[in-house]
Write a protein that holds these residues in place. Sequence first.
Motif, short mmCIF file in Angstrom:
data_model
loop_
_atom_site.label_atom_id
_atom_site.label_comp_id
_atom_site.label_asym_id
_atom_site.label_seq_id
_atom_site.Cartn_x
_atom_site.Cartn_y
_atom_site.Cartn_z
N GLU A 173 135.12 -3.11 74.95
CA GLU A 173 134.60 -1.85 74.23
C GLU A 173 134.77 -0.71 75.20
N LYS A 174 135.29 -0.66 76.44
CA LYS A 174 135.49 0.39 77.37
C LYS A 174 137.00 0.88 77.24
N LEU A 175 138.11 0.16 76.59
CA LEU A 175 139.26 0.37 76.45
C LEU A 175 139.58 1.77 75.48
N PRO A 176 138.81 1.95 74.40
CA PRO A 176 139.23 3.10 73.71
C PRO A 176 139.10 4.39 74.32
N ALA A 177 137.99 4.57 75.23
CA ALA A 177 138.07 5.74 75.96
C ALA A 177 139.37 5.88 76.93
N ILE A 178 139.94 4.80 77.18
CA ILE A 178 141.05 4.84 78.32
C ILE A 178 142.16 5.49 77.16
N GLN A 179 142.28 4.90 76.09
CA GLN A 179 143.41 5.23 75.22
C GLN A 179 143.09 6.76 74.49
N GLN A 180 141.95 7.18 74.48
CA GLN A 180 141.81 8.52 74.24
C GLN A 180 142.26 9.38 75.25
N ALA A 181 142.22 9.03 76.69
CA ALA A 181 142.56 9.85 77.63
C ALA A 181 144.13 9.94 78.02
N ILE A 182 144.83 8.87 77.56
CA ILE A 182 146.25 8.92 77.85
C ILE A 182 146.98 8.66 76.57
N LYS A 183 148.46 9.05 76.63
CA LYS A 183 149.03 8.95 75.44
C LYS A 183 150.12 7.55 75.72
N ILE A 184 150.45 6.98 76.98
CA ILE A 184 151.21 5.91 76.88
C ILE A 184 150.21 4.59 76.36
N PRO A 185 150.93 3.59 75.94
CA PRO A 185 150.51 2.43 75.42
C PRO A 185 149.39 1.80 76.28
N VAL A 186 148.40 1.09 75.84
CA VAL A 186 147.45 0.41 76.73
C VAL A 186 147.43 -0.92 75.86
N ILE A 187 147.60 -1.85 77.22
CA ILE A 187 147.70 -3.37 76.62
C ILE A 187 146.69 -3.94 77.32
N ALA A 188 145.46 -4.71 76.37
CA ALA A 188 144.25 -5.25 76.49
C ALA A 188 144.31 -6.52 77.29
N ASN A 189 143.60 -6.62 78.21
CA ASN A 189 143.40 -8.14 78.70
C ASN A 189 142.28 -8.48 79.22
N GLY A 190 141.98 -9.87 79.14
CA GLY A 190 140.72 -10.28 79.68
C GLY A 190 139.95 -11.37 78.63
N GLU A 191 139.68 -12.56 78.83
CA GLU A 191 138.95 -13.32 78.29
C GLU A 191 139.34 -13.61 76.79
N ILE A 192 140.70 -13.49 76.64
CA ILE A 192 141.32 -13.93 75.37
C ILE A 192 141.73 -15.53 75.41
N TRP A 193 140.76 -16.17 74.96
CA TRP A 193 141.03 -17.93 75.15
C TRP A 193 141.30 -18.33 73.63
N THR A 194 140.98 -17.65 72.66
CA THR A 194 141.36 -18.32 71.35
C THR A 194 141.93 -17.01 70.23
N LEU A 195 142.27 -17.65 69.18
CA LEU A 195 142.71 -16.76 68.13
C LEU A 195 141.79 -15.71 67.73
N GLU A 196 140.23 -16.15 67.54
CA GLU A 196 139.04 -15.52 67.32
C GLU A 196 138.82 -14.48 68.33
N HIS A 197 139.09 -14.76 69.68
CA HIS A 197 139.04 -14.01 70.82
C HIS A 197 140.09 -12.81 70.54
N ALA A 198 141.32 -13.07 70.38
CA ALA A 198 142.21 -12.14 70.23
C ALA A 198 141.90 -11.32 69.15
N GLU A 199 141.64 -11.66 68.29
CA GLU A 199 141.27 -10.71 66.65
C GLU A 199 140.02 -9.73 67.22
N ARG A 200 139.04 -10.24 67.90
CA ARG A 200 137.93 -9.21 68.18
C ARG A 200 138.56 -8.33 69.31
N CYS A 201 139.30 -8.65 70.19
CA CYS A 201 139.58 -7.97 71.22
C CYS A 201 140.38 -6.82 70.51
#
Length: 313
Positions: free
Chosen positions: A183-211
Amino acid sequence: MKLVLAPMEGLTDPLMRDLLTSVGHYDWCVTEFIRVTDSLLPEHVFYNFCPELHNGGKTKSGTPVHVQFLGNDANRLAQNAARVAELGAPAIDLNFGCPAKTVNRHRGGAVLLDEPEVIHSLVKAVRDAVPAHIPVSAKMRLGYLDENHTLDNAMAIESAGASWLTVHARTKSDGYKPPAYWEKLPAIQQAIKIPVIANGEIWTLEHAERCLEISGCADLMLGRGAVTRPDLVNRVRHRDDTRQFSWPQLVQLQLYFLEAASKTEQGLVGRYKQWLGMLTQGYTEAALLWNDIKKIRELDLLRAALEQQLTEK
């Protein structure tokens, strides 16, 4: 959607990159970090960390391999990045996320997140030294001991010329303890224009979808979850396809792993057991196999145990 295999020290080495990219569709993967201190490293160091340079900077299956550096000397980072670009690296990544105490004590990795101006200078030096057609990116955490400089660091990396930013959604203090704070990543995306890739605690398909939903990011970097479940990347990419790897398929992958010739027998046995231990988190069959082979130290006996798994199925 870009799906990337994470750099993980002592885990996603050339052997694991070869294996995981042979069965999963990654857009690219990243080497373990190459530590730069006070010199231009000899070529054999680059080839040791990234033997894929002998293959046009790609794994055997054709997945690009980006070379990652860690250090705090702008001139030396620039020199080494320029040299590895000459050797065929398709992209350069800079590590501002490593939480290891030894690395941080020597002013490398996540500790630099308290110095946004230094991060800017390091990224800019590498960007200026590398040919324009070769992307330069960075990976960071939310912060070192706190999140006071999260946005400052992201903006410093962007303004220095990075093509994208990967964010491990925890601070150094958080280590690898769940949860990751997507949930901390949207603020980063709003602050910059380059793509932001999310990382951390993605163990399953369900985690990926939630992330993807919580972070608002379009792209993901998969780390330990990718090693624990080798079919995870394909399940995320093709979410309507419910097929998973069967245990016999995973046994074949393990046998492929044991065919590696670049490690000593003792080293390969140790690496294999490390991986099998991780597989136990995703597959009940792996836990049963672990109980059978945990005391085995010879490659021939490990191969025999795996081949027995295939006959039993």
